[in-house]
Design a protein around this motif. Structure first.
Motif, PDB file in Angstrom:
ATOM      1  N   GLU A  37       0.948  -1.215  -0.032  1.00 28.34           N
ATOM      2  CA  GLU A  37       0.013  -0.039   0.128  1.00 28.34           C
ATOM      3  C   GLU A  37       0.821   1.248   0.068  1.00 28.34           C
ATOM      4  O   GLU A  37       1.904   1.373   0.632  1.00 28.34           O
ATOM      5  CB  GLU A  37      -0.759   0.169   1.295  1.00 28.34           C
ATOM      6  N   GLY A  42      -3.336   4.995   0.379  1.00 26.25           N
ATOM      7  CA  GLY A  42      -3.539   3.526   0.645  1.00 26.25           C
ATOM      8  C   GLY A  42      -3.822   2.586  -0.633  1.00 26.25           C
ATOM      9  O   GLY A  42      -4.195   1.587  -0.494  1.00 26.25           O
ATOM     10  N   GLN A  43      -3.658   3.140  -1.640  1.00 26.29           N
ATOM     11  CA  GLN A  43      -3.774   2.470  -2.908  1.00 26.29           C
ATOM     12  C   GLN A  43      -2.545   1.472  -3.246  1.00 26.29           C
ATOM     13  O   GLN A  43      -1.393   1.451  -2.617  1.00 26.29           O
ATOM     14  CB  GLN A  43      -3.596   3.227  -4.312  1.00 26.29           C
ATOM     15  N   GLU A  47      -4.671  -1.382  -7.953  1.00 29.21           N
ATOM     16  CA  GLU A  47      -5.777   0.202  -7.775  1.00 29.21           C
ATOM     17  C   GLU A  47      -5.339   1.104  -8.864  1.00 29.21           C
ATOM     18  O   GLU A  47      -6.250   1.723  -9.484  1.00 29.21           O
ATOM     19  CB  GLU A  47      -5.940   0.483  -6.581  1.00 29.21           C
ATOM     20  N   HIS A  70      -8.612  -5.825  -1.958  1.00 28.73           N
ATOM     21  CA  HIS A  70      -8.262  -4.882  -1.126  1.00 28.73           C
ATOM     22  C   HIS A  70      -9.069  -3.778  -0.711  1.00 28.73           C
ATOM     23  O   HIS A  70      -9.780  -3.299  -1.684  1.00 28.73           O
ATOM     24  CB  HIS A  70      -6.784  -4.336  -1.641  1.00 28.73           C
ATOM     25  N   ASN A  72      -9.314  -0.122   0.629  1.00 30.42           N
ATOM     26  CA  ASN A  72      -8.503   1.282   0.793  1.00 30.42           C
ATOM     27  C   ASN A  72      -9.305   1.805   1.888  1.00 30.42           C
ATOM     28  O   ASN A  72     -10.289   2.553   1.832  1.00 30.42           O
ATOM     29  CB  ASN A  72      -8.580   1.867  -0.240  1.00 30.42           C
TER      30      ASN A  72
END
Length: 75
Positions: A37, A42-43, A47, A70, A72
């Motif tokens: 991440e 937080g990606q 993503e 996932h 985020n």
């Protein structure tokens, strides 16, 4: 474990975010964990390519073990 740079991003995240896609895909072959991440957003790398609608790179990341589940928590 991947080492963080001063800005909190690994080389893998840095290359994906800044458009160095060939380098990013090469690094995916060399790391154990591709679901790292970004500390800021937080990606994950998956993503990032999802937002770019890049099916080729998303498929490659899935073959390397990227998670499509996932969550985020920073957005």
């Amino acid at each position: 474990m991947q080492k963080l740079k001063a800005n909190g991003r690994t080389a893998l995240l840095y290359s994906a975010i800044n458009g160095f896609h060939d380098i990013c895909m090469y690094l995916c072959l060399r790391v154990r964990e591709v679901d790292v991440e970004d500390e800021e957003t937080g990606q994950t790398i998956f993503e990032i390519y999802l937002q770019l609608e890049d099916m080729e790179h998303m498929s490659f990341l899935l073959s390397r073990g990227a998670s499509i589940n996932h969550i985020n928590l920073k957005s």
